[in-house]
Structures are given as C-alpha cells and as structure tokens.
Design a protein around this motif. Structure first.
Motif, PDB file in Angstrom:
ATOM      1  N   PRO A 109       0.803  -1.234   0.000  1.00 29.30           N
ATOM      2  CA  PRO A 109       0.000   0.000   0.000  1.00 29.30           C
ATOM      3  C   PRO A 109       0.829   1.275   0.000  1.00 29.30           C
ATOM      4  O   PRO A 109       0.373   2.313  -0.497  1.00 29.30           O
ATOM      5  CB  PRO A 109      -0.827  -0.131   1.298  1.00 29.30           C
ATOM      6  N   SER A 110       2.029   1.224   0.534  1.00 32.51           N
ATOM      7  CA  SER A 110       2.885   2.411   0.568  1.00 32.51           C
ATOM      8  C   SER A 110       3.311   2.849  -0.821  1.00 32.51           C
ATOM      9  O   SER A 110       3.701   4.010  -1.022  1.00 32.51           O
ATOM     10  CB  SER A 110       4.138   2.129   1.409  1.00 32.51           C
ATOM     11  N   PHE A 111       3.238   1.936  -1.795  1.00 32.35           N
ATOM     12  CA  PHE A 111       3.684   2.241  -3.157  1.00 32.35           C
ATOM     13  C   PHE A 111       2.538   2.151  -4.161  1.00 32.35           C
ATOM     14  O   PHE A 111       2.762   1.965  -5.348  1.00 32.35           O
ATOM     15  CB  PHE A 111       4.822   1.296  -3.546  1.00 32.35           C
ATOM     16  N   HIS A 112       1.308   2.295  -3.653  1.00 29.02           N
ATOM     17  CA  HIS A 112       0.148   2.265  -4.541  1.00 29.02           C
ATOM     18  C   HIS A 112       0.246   3.446  -5.516  1.00 29.02           C
ATOM     19  O   HIS A 112       0.683   4.538  -5.146  1.00 29.02           O
ATOM     20  CB  HIS A 112      -1.142   2.361  -3.728  1.00 29.02           C
ATOM     21  N   PRO A 113      -0.150   3.249  -6.785  1.00 30.55           N
ATOM     22  CA  PRO A 113      -0.046   4.328  -7.774  1.00 30.55           C
ATOM     23  C   PRO A 113      -0.712   5.641  -7.343  1.00 30.55           C
ATOM     24  O   PRO A 113      -0.259   6.728  -7.730  1.00 30.55           O
ATOM     25  CB  PRO A 113      -0.753   3.732  -9.000  1.00 30.55           C
ATOM     26  N   THR A 114      -1.766   5.556  -6.527  1.00 25.91           N
ATOM     27  CA  THR A 114      -2.434   6.792  -6.096  1.00 25.91           C
ATOM     28  C   THR A 114      -1.541   7.657  -5.219  1.00 25.91           C
ATOM     29  O   THR A 114      -1.798   8.862  -5.085  1.00 25.91           O
ATOM     30  CB  THR A 114      -3.723   6.459  -5.327  1.00 25.91           C
ATOM     31  N   ARG A 115      -0.523   7.050  -4.620  1.00 25.50           N
ATOM     32  CA  ARG A 115       0.390   7.819  -3.765  1.00 25.50           C
ATOM     33  C   ARG A 115       1.492   8.506  -4.571  1.00 25.50           C
ATOM     34  O   ARG A 115       2.154   9.405  -4.060  1.00 25.50           O
ATOM     35  CB  ARG A 115       1.028   6.915  -2.705  1.00 25.50           C
ATOM     36  N   LEU A 116       1.693   8.081  -5.811  1.00 25.62           N
ATOM     37  CA  LEU A 116       2.796   8.625  -6.599  1.00 25.62           C
ATOM     38  C   LEU A 116       2.623  10.114  -6.901  1.00 25.62           C
ATOM     39  O   LEU A 116       3.604  10.840  -7.031  1.00 25.62           O
ATOM     40  CB  LEU A 116       2.956   7.850  -7.901  1.00 25.62           C
ATOM     41  N   LYS A 399      10.889  -8.518  -7.548  1.00 31.29           N
ATOM     42  CA  LYS A 399      11.180  -7.279  -8.273  1.00 31.29           C
ATOM     43  C   LYS A 399      11.017  -6.093  -7.338  1.00 31.29           C
ATOM     44  O   LYS A 399      10.139  -6.077  -6.476  1.00 31.29           O
ATOM     45  CB  LYS A 399      10.240  -7.141  -9.471  1.00 31.29           C
ATOM     46  N   CYS A 400      11.824  -5.078  -7.531  1.00 26.85           N
ATOM     47  CA  CYS A 400      11.809  -3.910  -6.647  1.00 26.85           C
ATOM     48  C   CYS A 400      10.399  -3.357  -6.495  1.00 26.85           C
ATOM     49  O   CYS A 400       9.755  -2.984  -7.474  1.00 26.85           O
ATOM     50  CB  CYS A 400      12.733  -2.835  -7.194  1.00 26.85           C
ATOM     51  N   ILE A 401       9.932  -3.267  -5.272  1.00 23.70           N
ATOM     52  CA  ILE A 401       8.593  -2.760  -5.008  1.00 23.70           C
ATOM     53  C   ILE A 401       8.500  -1.263  -5.291  1.00 23.70           C
ATOM     54  O   ILE A 401       7.431  -0.730  -5.556  1.00 23.70           O
ATOM     55  CB  ILE A 401       8.202  -3.060  -3.537  1.00 23.70           C
ATOM     56  N   GLY A 402       9.643  -0.591  -5.257  1.00 21.42           N
ATOM     57  CA  GLY A 402       9.661   0.854  -5.457  1.00 21.42           C
ATOM     58  C   GLY A 402      10.140   1.281  -6.827  1.00 21.42           C
ATOM     59  O   GLY A 402      10.637   2.398  -6.987  1.00 21.42           O
ATOM     60  N   ASP A 403       9.972   0.426  -7.860  1.00 21.25           N
ATOM     61  CA  ASP A 403      10.499   0.769  -9.176  1.00 21.25           C
ATOM     62  C   ASP A 403       9.848   2.038  -9.738  1.00 21.25           C
ATOM     63  O   ASP A 403      10.541   2.935 -10.238  1.00 21.25           O
ATOM     64  CB  ASP A 403      10.368  -0.404 -10.159  1.00 21.25           C
TER      65      ASP A 403
END
Length: 486
Positions: A109-116, A399-403
């Motif tokens: 959830p920390s890297f959900h697209p809505t947070r970008l 794969k990197c979760i923060g790509d």
C-alpha cells in the motif's frame, strides 16, 4: 543421482584466472566489471570461486528469468545479502522466502499508484530547490549533490519532512559510511571481517547510529496517531488480512527494518542513477539539447512548475533514465541460494548452492543489444524493455517494489535540473565507475552553466546519436548502494 539429460555443477566450465586459495577474488576486487563482462562468452553458465567457496554465474537471460520467477527455490542469500542484513535486518530486500509474501503485502500500500502523485510533488520540489542553489560556472561533485537531493526527498516522502537538519545530515553521513563498506566486507573472509580495525569501528558506529535514528523516529510516530500521509504512516497502518497464524501488522522491529530498507534504497540508488544520467548527458550534448527542448516545451504551458502530471509528456527524459539504468544498473550483481535440490538449464544443483546473476552482464551483451556500450536513449523509441534482457529492478516476486517510485523521482529530478542548467564534463579523462554493491559515481564532477532565455535549443538528428559509454578499464572500488530487487 542426476535425472536423465542433466549434468552436475562440476561439469560447468570454470572461469579462467582462478588462483589457488583466492579463486577469482583478485580480479573481482581489481576490476569487477571487466571480469563480469569477460564471462559473456559463456552463453549459459560458468563457475566462479571466492576462496574455498564456489558459485555459478548465470549468463543466459532465459535462465536468469527462471531464477527470478522461482523465488521459493532460488531464495535471497549469499555474501551480498549477508552483509546488507547486518544493517537492515530482515527487511523486504533481504528477508528469506518464508517471510517475504507477508511483508510484501504489508508494504505494497505504501507504493500504490495513487500515492505517486503526492510523492511526485515532493520529488519535483526537492529537485527544483536543489537546482536553485547552484551558481553559474560551479563545478560540483554531482553524486554528492544528488545524494543530498534524494536524501531530502526520501526523508520527506517517508517522514513528512519533519526531521531536524542535524538528523538529516547525520543520516546522510552514516548512510555513506555504511554502504561504502558492503562490497569490501562481502569479499573479506569472516576471520578478517571481525578484526577491530578503524574502518570496522567506523562502520559499526555508523550502522548503530543509523538504526537508532530510525528507531527514534518510529517511537515518536507511534506516540502520534495522526496519519501524516507519508510512507511511514502507510507502513504503520498496513493490515495483512491474509496472514495466517502471524501478526497482521508490522512490529516495531519490522518497521525499523523496512524503513531502513526503503531509506537506503530510495536515497542511494536513485542518486547514483541521476548522477550517471547527468554524466551521460554532459558527454552527449546533442542529447542534452534535445532534452532541454522537451523540458522547455512541457514547462512553458505550466508557468515553469513541474509536477507528476508531466510524466506522460517527458518521453525523452524517461528514455534517458531507461538507458542509464541499462548501462549502469545500480544492482549490478545479485546472489541467490537454493533452498532445495533443483534443476536449471540441464544442470542439477544441490540445496545450499549459490547462484550469481548480473544485470550488467546481460545489459552489455552484443547479441542482445546493438552497440551495447553506446548511450542511445532512442533505442527505446516505440519499444518496451524486454523483461528477460532488461532487469535493473530484478524480476518476478522479488522485483523492486519501489520501481515506479524511483523512476518518477529520477525523471522529475532530471527534468528540473536540465531546465536550468547545461552540464559540461570536467577534464578529458573518462570517468571510472566505483564498483561495490552498486555501480557508484562517487567523485564525479561536472560544471554547471546557467541556461538563459536567449539560449537557442534545437534538436539534432539521431544519426549523430551518441557517445560511447563503454566502461574504461580499470574500474575502481568505491561506495555502493543496496541491491534494489525486493
């Protein structure tokens, strides 16, 4: 016994230049990139030795992908991760298979697209602020400048930017000390690693301070239930409904491990990627001018304010970052350990065997990439990177979760910098990568010439394409960052 059609590891050819007792430790320490690329002629796999230990380097993209996809058998392990685990514990990038799925679900959830979008605003603001601090004609250590930029951006996205200046400076210094020691400690025998040398003392003090800083931040945040809309709040609030028999939320120890993982990965590897991208643009001014044209056109309609909404229009900036990661993947070498006996490429491996993977090796193979040492962002025009041959973020479940987090930051920062500055090489000598756990650009200096309203920026034809980005021998050991496959 091996099954029909299979062979044993002993039948795999041994890489040349192995020395008694030391194996391939010397060429790996003296010029690791030259050693790795020398193995590209082995189309499937080759054995290498480090002292009494041996490992198998996978040279084939298909077999590499098989290893990435089957993390249940080919688990995180080996000397690289043993050393990184000393600092970040069992965070997402280092934890073993049995822990990984739960941690991945809690971190996702920390890297959900809505947070970008929110993260992107932080990245753009940090880059524009940094670009505004330079003066016309400045010669800067561009890697150090990018480290400062990404440290601030990472701190703000993780901790809402609520940290004192002294805490940020200390974290930056301690991080630099810690990551610069990873590769040498990986290559040093266990008996020598424990000796109380001055370097060992500095390393231990830095990693303890860094851990204490993160733990202090977590303790303060636990006492404040407010959602700060940052990465740490997302980690604290994450609930794993699929957890069976385990905790549904991250413990304080797990939070500290994950925070250290994302802090080190978000700061170090992105800074290195940005520094390499700026170096390549300085060496290829025609590409730099084209990028400035794109930047001017995108920002002209928005009063010069950069934000994440610009990403779809920043095609060349995106290709520059993609090509930079091909030439200089931060995690240039990764290791895996077999959890059980398994077959790969017709070879029967025993449980406990070590497998070595190298994005750098695959990215520089001439049968996979035309003129592989050449910096050519336009090779990606209308083409998506192949998942088997382009692996700067790893692949599969780890794969990197923060790509996307890293790509967003790099593209926006690159755009903010070239909007104000023209980058010029310093000196005529080619810059040599500093190779440890990352392909570091520490010590890289560039001159910054201010762009003026009267500047005429025109695109040049692709036929003039690009200057070679071949690695100049020999490479030099230096600082590095954490592998970014999680």
């Amino acid at each position: 016994m091996p099954t029909t059609g299979t062979t044993t590891v002993a039948a795999i050819p041994l890489a040349p230049r192995a020395l008694p007792l030391l194996g391939h430790a010397l060429p790996l320490l003296r010029d690791p990139l030259a050693f790795i690329t020398s193995l590209s002629g082995y189309r499937q796999m080759v054995r290498i030795r480090l002292g009494p230990s041996s490992a198998v380097m996978i040279c084939d993209p298909g077999l590499t992908r098989q290893v990435f996809l089957n993390d249940r058998v080919f688990d995180k392990g080996g000397a690289i991760y043993d050393r990184i685990r000393e600092v970040i514990g069992d965070g997402l990038s280092t934890c073993a298979y049995p822990l990984h799925r739960r941690q991945r679900r809690l971190c996702q959830p920390s890297f959900h697209p809505t947070r970008l979008t929110g993260y992107g605003a932080v990245f753009a603001r940090a880059a524009q602020t940094k670009a505004a601090t330079w003066r016309d004609g400045d010669v800067v250590d561009i890697t150090q400048e990018m480290m400062t930029l990404t440290t601030r951006a990472t701190m703000e996205t993780m901790f809402s930017g609520a940290l004192p200046e002294e805490t940020m400076r200390r974290a930056l210094t301690d991080t630099s000390t810690v990551v610069s020691a990873f590769f040498r400690r990986m290559m040093t025998p266990a008996l020598l690693r424990g000796l109380p040398t001055p370097k060992k003392r500095r390393y231990d003090e830095a990693r303890h301070r860094l851990s204490a800083t993160i733990e202090e931040i977590i303790a303060e945040r636990r006492a404040d239930p407010t959602d700060h809309a940052d990465l740490l709040s997302a980690l604290i609030g994450a609930v794993d409904e699929e957890s069976e028999g385990g905790e549904k939320q991250l413990s304080d120890t797990e939070l500290a491990d994950e925070a250290l993982t994302f802090f080190l990965g978000g700061m170090e590897t992105t800074a290195i990627t940005l520094a390499w991208a700026l170096h390549l643009l300085a060496d290829n001014p025609h590409v730099q001018r084209r990028l400035q044209t794109e930047t001017d056109e995108v920002l002209a309609d928005n009063g010069g304010t950069l934000h994440a909404g610009h990403l779809p229009s920043l095609g060349l900036a995106s290709r520059v970052v993609t090509e930079t990661l091909r030439l200089y993947p931060p995690a240039w070498m990764m290791t895996r350990t077999l959890r059980e006996d398994a077959e790969l490429g017709g070879v029967r491996f025993k449980g406990g065997s070590t497998i070595v993977l190298s994005p750098y090796l695959l990215h520089r193979r001439s049968d996979l990439y035309s003129e592989p040492d050449r910096f050519d962002p336009d090779r990606w025009l209308g083409a998506q990177p192949d998942r088997a041959t382009y692996i700067p973020f790893g692949a599969g479940p780890r794969k990197c979760i923060g790509d996307q987090f890293a790509l967003t930051e790099a593209i926006l920062a690159l755009t903010a910098i070239v909007a104000r500055w023209h980058l010029v090489p310093v000196g005529d000598e080619p810059f040599r990568p500093k190779v440890e756990t990352s392909l570091s650009s520490r010590g890289l200096h560039l001159r910054l010439d201010a762009r003026r309203a009267s500047d005429t920026v025109t695109a040049e034809p692709r036929a003039h394409a690009t200057r070679s980005a071949a690695t100049p021998p020999p490479t030099t050991p230096g600082t590095g960052g954490c592998p970014i496959d999680h």
